[in-house]
Design a protein around this motif. Sequence first.
Motif, PDB file in Angstrom:
ATOM      1  N   MET A 168       0.830  -1.197   0.000  1.00  0.00           N
ATOM      2  CA  MET A 168       0.000   0.000   0.000  1.00  0.00           C
ATOM      3  C   MET A 168       0.870   1.255   0.000  1.00  0.00           C
ATOM      4  SD  MET A 168      -3.007   1.314  -0.134  1.00  0.00           S
ATOM      5  CE  MET A 168      -3.997  -0.184   0.079  1.00  0.00           C
ATOM      6  N   ASP A 169       1.956   1.226   0.759  1.00  0.00           N
ATOM      7  CA  ASP A 169       2.883   2.358   0.768  1.00  0.00           C
ATOM      8  C   ASP A 169       3.509   2.542  -0.613  1.00  0.00           C
ATOM      9  OD1 ASP A 169       4.531   4.385   2.193  1.00  0.00           O
ATOM     10  OD2 ASP A 169       6.161   3.022   1.716  1.00  0.00           O
ATOM     11  N   TRP A 170       3.920   1.432  -1.229  1.00  0.00           N
ATOM     12  CA  TRP A 170       4.515   1.489  -2.567  1.00  0.00           C
ATOM     13  C   TRP A 170       3.510   2.022  -3.584  1.00  0.00           C
ATOM     14  CZ3 TRP A 170       2.978  -1.001  -7.044  1.00  0.00           C
ATOM     15  CH2 TRP A 170       3.863  -0.931  -8.135  1.00  0.00           C
ATOM     16  N   ALA A 171       2.257   1.581  -3.489  1.00  0.00           N
ATOM     17  CA  ALA A 171       1.230   2.029  -4.430  1.00  0.00           C
ATOM     18  C   ALA A 171       1.014   3.529  -4.338  1.00  0.00           C
ATOM     19  CB  ALA A 171      -0.086   1.292  -4.162  1.00  0.00           C
ATOM     20  N   GLY A 172       1.110   4.066  -3.131  1.00  0.00           N
ATOM     21  CA  GLY A 172       0.945   5.506  -2.968  1.00  0.00           C
ATOM     22  C   GLY A 172       2.127   6.285  -3.496  1.00  0.00           C
ATOM     23  N   ARG A 173       3.341   5.777  -3.273  1.00  0.00           N
ATOM     24  CA  ARG A 173       4.543   6.517  -3.648  1.00  0.00           C
ATOM     25  C   ARG A 173       4.923   6.332  -5.115  1.00  0.00           C
ATOM     26  NH1 ARG A 173       9.319   5.890   0.624  1.00  0.00           N
ATOM     27  NH2 ARG A 173       8.690   3.713   0.801  1.00  0.00           N
ATOM     28  N   ARG A 174       4.737   5.126  -5.643  1.00  0.00           N
ATOM     29  CA  ARG A 174       5.206   4.832  -6.995  1.00  0.00           C
ATOM     30  C   ARG A 174       4.091   4.887  -8.035  1.00  0.00           C
ATOM     31  NH1 ARG A 174      10.206   2.198  -6.359  1.00  0.00           N
ATOM     32  NH2 ARG A 174      11.145   3.122  -4.490  1.00  0.00           N
ATOM     33  N   ARG A 175       2.865   4.596  -7.639  1.00  0.00           N
ATOM     34  CA  ARG A 175       1.749   4.578  -8.587  1.00  0.00           C
ATOM     35  C   ARG A 175       0.763   5.715  -8.363  1.00  0.00           C
ATOM     36  NH1 ARG A 175       2.278   1.420 -12.950  1.00  0.00           N
ATOM     37  NH2 ARG A 175      -0.001   1.566 -13.109  1.00  0.00           N
ATOM     38  N   ALA A 176       1.034   6.549  -7.375  1.00  0.00           N
ATOM     39  CA  ALA A 176       0.163   7.698  -7.061  1.00  0.00           C
ATOM     40  C   ALA A 176      -1.281   7.261  -6.822  1.00  0.00           C
ATOM     41  CB  ALA A 176       0.229   8.746  -8.168  1.00  0.00           C
ATOM     42  N   LEU A 177      -1.448   6.111  -6.163  1.00  0.00           N
ATOM     43  CA  LEU A 177      -2.784   5.629  -5.807  1.00  0.00           C
ATOM     44  C   LEU A 177      -3.119   6.134  -4.414  1.00  0.00           C
ATOM     45  CD1 LEU A 177      -2.674   1.963  -7.154  1.00  0.00           C
ATOM     46  CD2 LEU A 177      -4.157   3.801  -7.947  1.00  0.00           C
ATOM     47  N   HIS A 178      -3.989   7.132  -4.349  1.00  0.00           N
ATOM     48  CA  HIS A 178      -4.356   7.745  -3.081  1.00  0.00           C
ATOM     49  C   HIS A 178      -5.876   7.865  -3.004  1.00  0.00           C
ATOM     50  CE1 HIS A 178      -0.163   8.877  -2.358  1.00  0.00           C
ATOM     51  NE2 HIS A 178      -0.123   9.332  -3.608  1.00  0.00           N
ATOM     52  N   GLY A 179      -6.340   8.331  -1.856  1.00  0.00           N
ATOM     53  CA  GLY A 179      -7.747   8.672  -1.708  1.00  0.00           C
ATOM     54  C   GLY A 179      -8.636   7.474  -1.421  1.00  0.00           C
ATOM     55  N   PRO A 180      -9.934   7.740  -1.306  1.00  0.00           N
ATOM     56  CA  PRO A 180     -10.874   6.683  -0.916  1.00  0.00           C
ATOM     57  C   PRO A 180     -11.046   5.576  -1.941  1.00  0.00           C
ATOM     58  CG  PRO A 180     -12.047   8.698  -1.504  1.00  0.00           C
ATOM     59  CD  PRO A 180     -10.595   9.052  -1.428  1.00  0.00           C
ATOM     60  N   ARG A 181     -10.718   5.832  -3.212  1.00  0.00           N
ATOM     61  CA  ARG A 181     -10.938   4.802  -4.230  1.00  0.00           C
ATOM     62  C   ARG A 181     -10.089   3.558  -3.964  1.00  0.00           C
ATOM     63  NH1 ARG A 181      -7.492   6.491  -9.595  1.00  0.00           N
ATOM     64  NH2 ARG A 181      -5.776   7.497  -8.494  1.00  0.00           N
ATOM     65  N   ILE A 182      -8.880   3.727  -3.388  1.00  0.00           N
ATOM     66  CA  ILE A 182      -8.056   2.546  -3.127  1.00  0.00           C
ATOM     67  C   ILE A 182      -8.712   1.673  -2.053  1.00  0.00           C
ATOM     68  CG2 ILE A 182      -5.893   3.611  -3.847  1.00  0.00           C
ATOM     69  CD1 ILE A 182      -5.182   4.036  -0.933  1.00  0.00           C
ATOM     70  N   SER A 183      -9.291   2.309  -1.038  1.00  0.00           N
ATOM     71  CA  SER A 183      -9.992   1.551   0.001  1.00  0.00           C
ATOM     72  C   SER A 183     -11.232   0.882  -0.574  1.00  0.00           C
ATOM     73  CB  SER A 183     -10.386   2.470   1.160  1.00  0.00           C
ATOM     74  OG  SER A 183      -9.243   3.066   1.738  1.00  0.00           O
ATOM     75  N   LEU A 184     -11.925   1.583  -1.485  1.00  0.00           N
ATOM     76  CA  LEU A 184     -13.124   1.024  -2.102  1.00  0.00           C
ATOM     77  C   LEU A 184     -12.805  -0.271  -2.835  1.00  0.00           C
ATOM     78  CD1 LEU A 184     -16.098   1.209  -3.089  1.00  0.00           C
ATOM     79  CD2 LEU A 184     -15.221   2.529  -5.041  1.00  0.00           C
ATOM     80  N   TYR A 185     -11.783  -0.245  -3.685  1.00  0.00           N
ATOM     81  CA  TYR A 185     -11.475  -1.437  -4.481  1.00  0.00           C
ATOM     82  C   TYR A 185     -10.894  -2.554  -3.617  1.00  0.00           C
ATOM     83  CZ  TYR A 185     -12.535   1.248  -8.651  1.00  0.00           C
ATOM     84  OH  TYR A 185     -13.193   1.986  -9.610  1.00  0.00           O
ATOM     85  N   VAL A 186     -10.144  -2.205  -2.587  1.00  0.00           N
ATOM     86  CA  VAL A 186      -9.640  -3.238  -1.672  1.00  0.00           C
ATOM     87  C   VAL A 186     -10.802  -3.955  -0.997  1.00  0.00           C
ATOM     88  CG1 VAL A 186      -8.441  -3.594   0.536  1.00  0.00           C
ATOM     89  CG2 VAL A 186      -7.366  -2.238  -1.263  1.00  0.00           C
ATOM     90  N   LEU A 187     -11.813  -3.194  -0.578  1.00  0.00           N
ATOM     91  CA  LEU A 187     -12.979  -3.797   0.077  1.00  0.00           C
ATOM     92  C   LEU A 187     -13.781  -4.663  -0.894  1.00  0.00           C
ATOM     93  CD1 LEU A 187     -14.242  -0.797   2.250  1.00  0.00           C
ATOM     94  CD2 LEU A 187     -13.276  -2.936   3.084  1.00  0.00           C
ATOM     95  N   LEU A 188     -14.057  -4.134  -2.086  1.00  0.00           N
ATOM     96  CA  LEU A 188     -14.881  -4.876  -3.034  1.00  0.00           C
ATOM     97  C   LEU A 188     -14.169  -6.138  -3.526  1.00  0.00           C
ATOM     98  CD1 LEU A 188     -16.512  -1.999  -5.114  1.00  0.00           C
ATOM     99  CD2 LEU A 188     -17.446  -3.255  -3.166  1.00  0.00           C
ATOM    100  N   PHE A 189     -12.893  -6.008  -3.889  1.00  0.00           N
ATOM    101  CA  PHE A 189     -12.139  -7.192  -4.305  1.00  0.00           C
ATOM    102  C   PHE A 189     -11.993  -8.181  -3.142  1.00  0.00           C
ATOM    103  CE2 PHE A 189      -9.994  -4.428  -7.687  1.00  0.00           C
ATOM    104  CZ  PHE A 189     -10.731  -4.987  -8.722  1.00  0.00           C
ATOM    105  N   GLY A 190     -11.809  -7.642  -1.937  1.00  0.00           N
ATOM    106  CA  GLY A 190     -11.617  -8.513  -0.775  1.00  0.00           C
ATOM    107  C   GLY A 190     -12.856  -9.294  -0.393  1.00  0.00           C
TER     108      GLY A 190
END
Length: 296
Positions: A168-190
Amino acid sequence: MRTSTSGLLCGVFAAVAYGLMPLCVIPLTGKGMTVETILFYRFSLGGLALAVWMFIRREPFHASLPDLGILAALSVQYTLAALSVFAGYFFLPSGVVTSIHFLYPVAVATLMMIFFGEKKSPATFLALALAVGGVALLSLGEDSGGSAVGIGIVLFSALVLALYLVGMDWAGRRRALHGPRISLYVLLFGSLPCLIVSVAMGRFTFFPDAEAAFLVLALALLTATLAIRAFNYSIQTIGPTMTSIIGAMEPLTAVVMGTIAFGEPLTFGLALGIGLVLAAVGCVMLAPHLARGGDH
């Protein structure tokens, strides 16, 4: 060293929220609901509530195909950690499971040093030691018998959760994945692995009554919609190592709630464990100031 008051507070909130889960899960399992089904409802309803909030606030939902693949992998790690912890309870006492699982801050710190060259201050190492020791005292008051299979399962849970935090840290720093959408997809996929496991094992259950529906909704809103959003924000602002150390507030909260809500005894060992965990969190909060002081 990354520091953020909001990140620290979000980490504490997430850990406390996760520590409150037994208040909902214990009554639900007592009503005959299975753990896999509870996790499915928690993730899916939590994701749905977050999606509604995002729609109202006009938050972006878009994610590229490669980013969706990364988020799907992270969600599998997060879900596997939860499922393997619960599986460990079939082989080991719950206190032993908690102690082994909360070795994950050590795994996070090790991964960050090996793969990202992150330097740790003496205060960070002290906080790690205090957190692991405190969790052991909070958890090992029970019988400590176990099996090699159970230990392996729970060690796996610690490893995949550590990979989730680092990823998750790498996704934020290297892929610029931030905000509520990352939590949304983690929940739905999970939610999908939980549904598949529960259906495949013939253990899927519906709400037995209105109280169960209320408890599931409360669990989803508190520990999914709110807590995982705070957890991910904390990871990406103060870093996975500090977030994982603060995570020791989770078993502390569970012990305190057990004493208040279920009349469980508060022993000297538990009180000492609470003190060590609070000291670890204090070290996390002081570490940035100590690091700045050491630079002069």
